[in-house]
Enzyme design. Sequence first.
Site, PDB file in Angstrom:
ATOM      1  N   CYS A  46       0.818  -1.215   0.000  1.00 43.71           N
ATOM      2  CA  CYS A  46       0.000   0.000   0.000  1.00 43.71           C
ATOM      3  C   CYS A  46       0.855   1.271   0.000  1.00 43.71           C
ATOM      4  CB  CYS A  46      -0.966   0.001   1.174  1.00 43.71           C
ATOM      5  SG  CYS A  46      -0.187   0.354   2.735  1.00 43.71           S
ATOM      6  N   CYS A  48       0.793   3.872   1.970  1.00 40.52           N
ATOM      7  CA  CYS A  48       1.323   4.357   3.249  1.00 40.52           C
ATOM      8  C   CYS A  48       2.533   3.537   3.690  1.00 40.52           C
ATOM      9  CB  CYS A  48       0.250   4.426   4.327  1.00 40.52           C
ATOM     10  SG  CYS A  48      -0.503   2.877   4.796  1.00 40.52           S
TER      11      CYS A  48
END
Length: 135
Positions: A46, A48
Site C-alpha cells: 500500500c 502508506c
Amino acid sequence: MYPEQLVAPMKAELANAGFTELTTPEAVEAFMKKPGTSMIVINSVCGCAAGTARPGVRKSLEHSKLPAHLGTVFAGVDKEAVNKAREYTLPYPPSSPAIAVFKDGNLVHFVERHHIEGRSADMIATHLKMVYDEL
C-alpha cells in the site's frame, strides 16, 4: 498473492536496512524466541507503507538505542508467516502495514495502519525512537 517481481524492491528496502525476512511460520517462531528486544514490520504494497512506514522505520534506525533483532513479514505474500506474526500482536486486529516491538517475545508497543496513515516518515521515525528509548 502479489508477484515476487512486484514486491522484491519493497522487501529490499527493509532487508537492506538490516531486517531479516521471515517468510515461514517457523522463521517467525524462531525469531520470537530470541531474547531481548525485537521489532517486526508487517510490510505491504500500500501507499502508506511505501510513503511513510518503510522510510520512517529505516530512519528510526539512525538512533543510539535500537531493538536487538529486526524482522519483517510481507502481507499478501507470506500469508502463513504474517498470520503467525499476528498471533504475537493480539489483541490488536490484523493491520498492514504495522510495526510491532517486543521484549523477550512479549508485545510492548504496536503501531497500527491508522497510526501510520496521514503521518510523515519523520513523525514515524521520531515516535519509534521514543519507543526504543523506553526499551
